[in-house]
Design an enzyme around this catalytic site. Structure first.
Site, PDB file in Angstrom:
ATOM      1  N   GLU A  62      47.148  32.784  34.257  1.00 13.93           N
ATOM      2  CA  GLU A  62      45.982  32.324  33.484  1.00 13.93           C
ATOM      3  C   GLU A  62      46.188  32.473  31.979  1.00 13.93           C
ATOM      4  O   GLU A  62      45.757  31.618  31.198  1.00 13.93           O
ATOM      5  CB  GLU A  62      44.732  33.075  33.942  1.00 13.93           C
ATOM      6  CG  GLU A  62      44.214  32.661  35.308  1.00 13.93           C
ATOM      7  CD  GLU A  62      45.011  33.276  36.462  1.00 13.93           C
ATOM      8  OE1 GLU A  62      44.861  32.807  37.604  1.00 13.93           O
ATOM      9  OE2 GLU A  62      45.798  34.225  36.199  1.00 13.93           O
ATOM     10  N   HIS A 131      36.315  36.580  43.722  1.00 11.46           N
ATOM     11  CA  HIS A 131      36.018  35.157  43.903  1.00 11.46           C
ATOM     12  C   HIS A 131      34.534  34.845  43.742  1.00 11.46           C
ATOM     13  O   HIS A 131      34.120  33.723  44.025  1.00 11.46           O
ATOM     14  CB  HIS A 131      36.478  34.682  45.284  1.00 11.46           C
ATOM     15  CG  HIS A 131      37.957  34.655  45.467  1.00 11.46           C
ATOM     16  ND1 HIS A 131      38.726  35.796  45.472  1.00 11.46           N
ATOM     17  CD2 HIS A 131      38.813  33.623  45.654  1.00 11.46           C
ATOM     18  CE1 HIS A 131      39.997  35.460  45.666  1.00 11.46           C
ATOM     19  NE2 HIS A 131      40.074  34.148  45.770  1.00 11.46           N
TER      20      HIS A 131
END
Length: 326
Positions: A62, A131
């Site tokens: 990321e 998540h």
């Protein structure tokens, strides 16, 4: 094109497709966004139609995704970077906060960074750890970043277009449990300004303010309250930074009461800032303290417990009853 009903996820796909068609400098990048079409299939078909140079599959890094997006923006591109899940954004937090948010000010306005970072966020899908986060307040606190979250397909389409067109970096939070919710999308309409709140339901007794996934809960609460003779006004904030306090103030001056709802923990959350500002602006109009309904100040729980963690209809209506009791 006439208005058509589409899901929130399809609206985002259509918006990305339109942006790629309109501007050759728009590029999409992220983990599995190309051949797979993303884990939620949001970018499905885009690499096939626009090529691997416009829709780029990146390594699982990321910080590298956002760092590369910053470099592309410095060279005149308009990158749209996808972070696969909300909890995966933190390896890129340094790039976002210390570079992306600050370069415009550091250059005395000479450098523009038109970067959009798409982040599916929130719970309600029975996912595993990392998540189901709601980290929007962490980004809203950072000067130099714009933070928005659509609650329906029409806003999803238009707000993404506006974010991509913006010269400022925009964190675009997508309520993943609303991906399959459908509504009318008129791709020929004139949209509301990106950072303007909208009155989603008019009312007179109390204002419910929400954004993203909680707007539907707020509207359901207003519907349930109406059956008991209570008139609730629902304001869809749409933008978390900046917040349209003017629209919210007008509503609260009319109703005299405010309940703010969001999935993120209440402690030091968006609702706290709203409560403080509205109390300052509307002190003599308020008939009750501003109340907040949100997640608990704890790590997001396992999926079997998320129904207890997430604000639902009962918790929102309980806050409404408490506010009306003053």
């Amino acid at each position: 094109m006439a208005a058509q009903k589409m899901s929130l996820s399809k609206a985002i796909n259509a918006s990305l497709r339109k942006a790629l068609e309109n501007d050759p400098k728009v590029v999409i990048m992220g983990e599995d966004v190309g051949k797979l079409g993303g884990v939620f299939r949001i970018t499905d078909g885009l690499q096939k139609d626009f090529g691997e140079d416009r829709v780029i599959d990146t390594p699982l890094a990321e910080s590298g995704i956002v760092g590369t997006a910053i470099g592309l923006a410095l060279r005149g591109y308009r990158p749209v970077a996808e972070i696969q899940f909300d909890g995966f954004v933190f390896p890129a937090y340094d790039q976002i906060v210390t570079q992306l948010a600050k370069m415009h000010a550091r250059s005395l306005g000479k450098v523009k960074l038109p970067v959009v970072i798409r982040i599916p966020y929130g719970g309600g899908i029975g996912a595993v750890e990392h998540h189901s986060e709601s980290p929007e307040a962490l980004f809203a606190h950072v000067a130099g970043l714009k933070v928005v979250s659509p609650s329906n397909a029409s806003d999803a389409y238009w707000m993404l277009q506006q974010a991509i067109d913006s010269d400022d970096p925009v964190i675009y939070f997508e309520p993943k449990r609303r991906y399959h919710d459908k509504s009318e999308v008129d791709t020929a309409a004139i949209p509301d300004p990106l950072h303007t709140a909208r009155v989603a339901r008019a009312g007179t007794d109390l204002t419910l303010a929400a954004y993203g996934p909680m707007v539907k809960v707020a509207l359901d609460a207003a519907g349930a309250a109406a059956e008991e003779g209570k008139s609730l006004e629902v304001v869809d904030l749409r933008s978390v930074s900046p917040i349209d306090f003017d629209t919210l103030q007008r509503s609260v001056e009319k109703t005299g009461r405010l309940v703010v709802v969001h999935e993120a923990p209440v402690f030091l959350g968006t609702g706290a800032e709203i409560a403080a500002r509205i109390t300052e602006r509307c002190f003599y109009h308020l008939e009750a303290p501003v109340l907040r309904v949100g997640g608990f100040h704890s790590p997001y729980p396992p999926s079997r417990l998320e129904d207890e963690y997430l604000p639902g209809l009962d918790r929102v209506l309980d806050a409404v009853d408490r506010a009306l009791a003053y």
